[in-house]
Design a protein around this motif. Structure first.
Motif, PDB file in Angstrom:
ATOM      1  N   GLU A  40       0.836  -1.209   0.000  1.00  0.00           N
ATOM      2  CA  GLU A  40       0.000   0.000   0.000  1.00  0.00           C
ATOM      3  C   GLU A  40       0.868   1.257   0.000  1.00  0.00           C
ATOM      4  O   GLU A  40       0.610   2.211  -0.746  1.00  0.00           O
ATOM      5  N   ASN A  43       2.483   1.834  -3.383  1.00  0.00           N
ATOM      6  CA  ASN A  43       1.521   2.420  -4.331  1.00  0.00           C
ATOM      7  C   ASN A  43       1.375   3.917  -4.087  1.00  0.00           C
ATOM      8  O   ASN A  43       1.296   4.713  -5.037  1.00  0.00           O
ATOM      9  N   GLN A  44       1.351   4.306  -2.816  1.00  0.00           N
ATOM     10  CA  GLN A  44       1.267   5.728  -2.473  1.00  0.00           C
ATOM     11  C   GLN A  44       2.509   6.473  -2.962  1.00  0.00           C
ATOM     12  O   GLN A  44       2.412   7.587  -3.488  1.00  0.00           O
ATOM     13  N   GLN A  46       4.419   5.677  -5.468  1.00  0.00           N
ATOM     14  CA  GLN A  46       4.340   5.785  -6.932  1.00  0.00           C
ATOM     15  C   GLN A  46       3.451   6.956  -7.345  1.00  0.00           C
ATOM     16  O   GLN A  46       3.792   7.719  -8.269  1.00  0.00           O
ATOM     17  N   ASN A  47       2.323   7.130  -6.660  1.00  0.00           N
ATOM     18  CA  ASN A  47       1.405   8.234  -6.973  1.00  0.00           C
ATOM     19  C   ASN A  47       2.049   9.587  -6.680  1.00  0.00           C
ATOM     20  O   ASN A  47       1.901  10.537  -7.464  1.00  0.00           O
ATOM     21  N   ILE A  48       2.779   9.670  -5.560  1.00  0.00           N
ATOM     22  CA  ILE A  48       3.443  10.926  -5.201  1.00  0.00           C
ATOM     23  C   ILE A  48       4.530  11.256  -6.218  1.00  0.00           C
ATOM     24  O   ILE A  48       4.709  12.414  -6.617  1.00  0.00           O
ATOM     25  N   GLU A  49       5.271  10.241  -6.650  1.00  0.00           N
ATOM     26  CA  GLU A  49       6.324  10.450  -7.660  1.00  0.00           C
ATOM     27  C   GLU A  49       5.736  10.982  -8.959  1.00  0.00           C
ATOM     28  O   GLU A  49       6.357  11.827  -9.624  1.00  0.00           O
ATOM     29  N   GLU A  50       4.546  10.521  -9.317  1.00  0.00           N
ATOM     30  CA  GLU A  50       3.875  11.023 -10.521  1.00  0.00           C
ATOM     31  C   GLU A  50       3.509  12.494 -10.349  1.00  0.00           C
ATOM     32  O   GLU A  50       3.645  13.297 -11.284  1.00  0.00           O
ATOM     33  N   GLU A  51       3.047  12.867  -9.154  1.00  0.00           N
ATOM     34  CA  GLU A  51       2.699  14.262  -8.879  1.00  0.00           C
ATOM     35  C   GLU A  51       3.941  15.157  -8.938  1.00  0.00           C
ATOM     36  O   GLU A  51       3.892  16.273  -9.463  1.00  0.00           O
ATOM     37  N   ARG A  54       4.885  15.734 -12.492  1.00  0.00           N
ATOM     38  CA  ARG A  54       3.990  16.714 -13.126  1.00  0.00           C
ATOM     39  C   ARG A  54       4.381  18.134 -12.724  1.00  0.00           C
ATOM     40  O   ARG A  54       4.433  19.044 -13.567  1.00  0.00           O
ATOM     41  N   LYS A  85       5.791  18.154  -1.746  1.00  0.00           N
ATOM     42  CA  LYS A  85       5.482  16.796  -2.208  1.00  0.00           C
ATOM     43  C   LYS A  85       6.660  15.855  -1.934  1.00  0.00           C
ATOM     44  O   LYS A  85       6.474  14.692  -1.573  1.00  0.00           O
ATOM     45  N   LYS A  92       6.680   8.932   3.416  1.00  0.00           N
ATOM     46  CA  LYS A  92       6.175   7.611   3.017  1.00  0.00           C
ATOM     47  C   LYS A  92       7.315   6.606   2.908  1.00  0.00           C
ATOM     48  O   LYS A  92       7.159   5.424   3.244  1.00  0.00           O
TER      49      LYS A  92
END
Length: 444
Positions: A40, A43-44, A46-51, A54, A85, A92
């Motif tokens: 879990e 996955n979090q 990975q989402n933060i790295e995408e942000e 961006r 971020k 995390k």
């Protein structure tokens, strides 16, 4: 005969218990829960790295816009969002690493328990085998009704010996696995310490960002006309200080013996960033024309010659790398920190800003400029690839980046002297003979 059968049954039951000791079910639910939490967290992450990616793209787009006060404030706001971020990401990573350590600790406990159980059971089993073997061949023969039973008894004894050997092999494998787990746990502990230190640095970087924004708003009173005056003053100071340093360097008459430094193309220096950062540079190949995040090369570059208001000499003395504020900067090689400084204390926005110089043991020195945060002190020994600071936008800089120089150590020195430009102030800065400046790409 009944006594003989009883002994064999006892031995078989011990081996059955021994084999059953391999699967301690009491810990399985704990490990499964930890693995689920780790997945879990990953996955979090990975989402933060995408942000973060961006936000970096937005920063890159904004940096290409006109240098106005509005765009500069927007850039600082974007950088702050990205830094926040990154703080969240580090938090995390700390949580994930802590869970990894918990999982490893649980597995270590399981294996240590298994090993001890196997040792205890093997001792007991070997004891029983010795008791069985103490019965003489004559006693065995007399107690059996036929040869088949006699040979069967002998075969069972041999089988038990094989089982003992097999379990000894299992013990060896468990021990090796346990040692690997303990090493991995120490690695994870070190990672945790690094993440915790990084978190402290990132909070400082956010404070620096906010301070820069407040200072800019105070200096300009949030007016574009005042911002243009500020830019003009920065260029004037930068040119005046550069001319002052050039006059000093012209007085240093030191010829560099080519044999005192490594040969060009030797690759003795490492890129001053993490592998992850260097991999990300590939995405800018089309925009920058290279896969190394280089925004300006060494020497008489087109940008330097076409912008005499910035480079009066028409030459650029190092490499410039695209590096967002807060990017980790690493030592290009092992060596001694010759000095650190901040030219903004003497002449704000006019030179290197926060800088570091490292002397290496191969005749080369490296200089890192426009840093936001310095992590080393003069006299400190640093290893190749060690964190020494974070990139920034200090000194005379048109945007966050790393200015990286390579020099011949023999022709370079750190000077403290009163500035003629910013009168009454002492600046500390690395200066050197013209011949001491080397093309970094010859050694990377």
């Amino acid at each position: 005969m009944k006594g003989e059968i009883k002994k064999i049954l006892i031995l078989i039951s011990f081996l059955f218990i021994l084999n059953g000791a391999n699967a301690p079910f009491s810990f399985s639910s704990t490990i499964d829960e930890l693995k689920s939490q780790i997945n879990e967290k990953n996955n979090q992450i990975q989402n933060i790295e995408e942000e973060i990616k961006r936000l970096q793209e937005e920063i890159n787009k904004n940096s290409a816009l006109a240098n106005t006060l509005k765009n500069q404030i927007n850039q600082l706001n974007l950088q702050k969002q990205k830094l926040q971020k990154e703080i969240f990401l580090t938090q995390k990573e700390i949580e994930t690493t802590s869970l990894n350590i918990q999982e490893l600790s649980t597995e270590i406990n399981i294996k240590e328990k298994e090993i001890q159980e196997k040792i205890d059971l093997l001792k007991e089993t070997i004891k029983k085998i010795k008791e069985t073997e103490s019965i003489s061949i004559l006693e065995v023969v007399l107690s059996k009704e036929n040869l088949s039973e006699i040979f069967g008894n002998i075969n069972q004894t041999e089988m038990l010996q094989d089982e003992v050997n097999a379990n000894l092999d299992d013990l060896k494998e468990l021990k090796l696995s346990l040692e690997e787990d303990k090493k991995e746990k120490e690695t994870q502990k070190k990672n945790l310490e690094n993440y915790q230190a990084k978190l402290v640095d990132q909070n400082k970087l956010v404070e620096i960002n906010q301070k820069s924004k407040n200072q800019l708003l105070t200096q300009t009173k949030n007016k574009q006309t005042n911002y243009q005056k500020l830019l003009s003053e920065k260029i004037r100071l930068k040119n005046a200080l550069e001319a002052e340093i050039d006059r000093l360097e012209e007085q240093i008459k030191i010829q560099i013996d080519p044999n005192s430094i490594p040969k060009a193309g030797s690759g003795v220096l490492a890129w001053p960033f993490t592998d992850e950062k260097m991999k990300s540079c590939r995405s800018y190949e089309k925009e920058l024309g290279n896969v190394y995040c280089i925004t300006q090369y060494f020497g008489r570059t087109p940008f330097a010659t076409q912008n005499p208001q910035i480079y009066k000499s028409g030459e650029h003395k190092g490499l410039d790398f695209r590096a967002a504020a807060g990017t980790e900067v690493l030592a290009a090689d092992s060596g001694i920190v010759a000095g650190t400084g901040d030219t903004d204390i003497t002449c704000p926005n006019a030179s290197y800003g926060k800088w570091i110089m490292i002397n290496h043991n191969n005749g080369l020195s490296t200089v890192y400029g426009h840093l936001s945060l310095i992590k080393v002190v003069p006299g400190q020994y640093v290893k190749r690839g060690e964190l020494i600071g974070y990139s920034g936008n200090t000194g005379y800089s048109t945007g966050p980046h790393l200015h990286f120089e390579v020099r011949a150590t023999r022709g370079t020195q750190i000077t403290k002297r009163e500035s003629m430009v910013c009168t009454g102030r002492i600046y500390t800065i690395p200066i050197g003979s013209i011949s001491s400046y080397l093309n970094p790409l010859s050694y990377l």
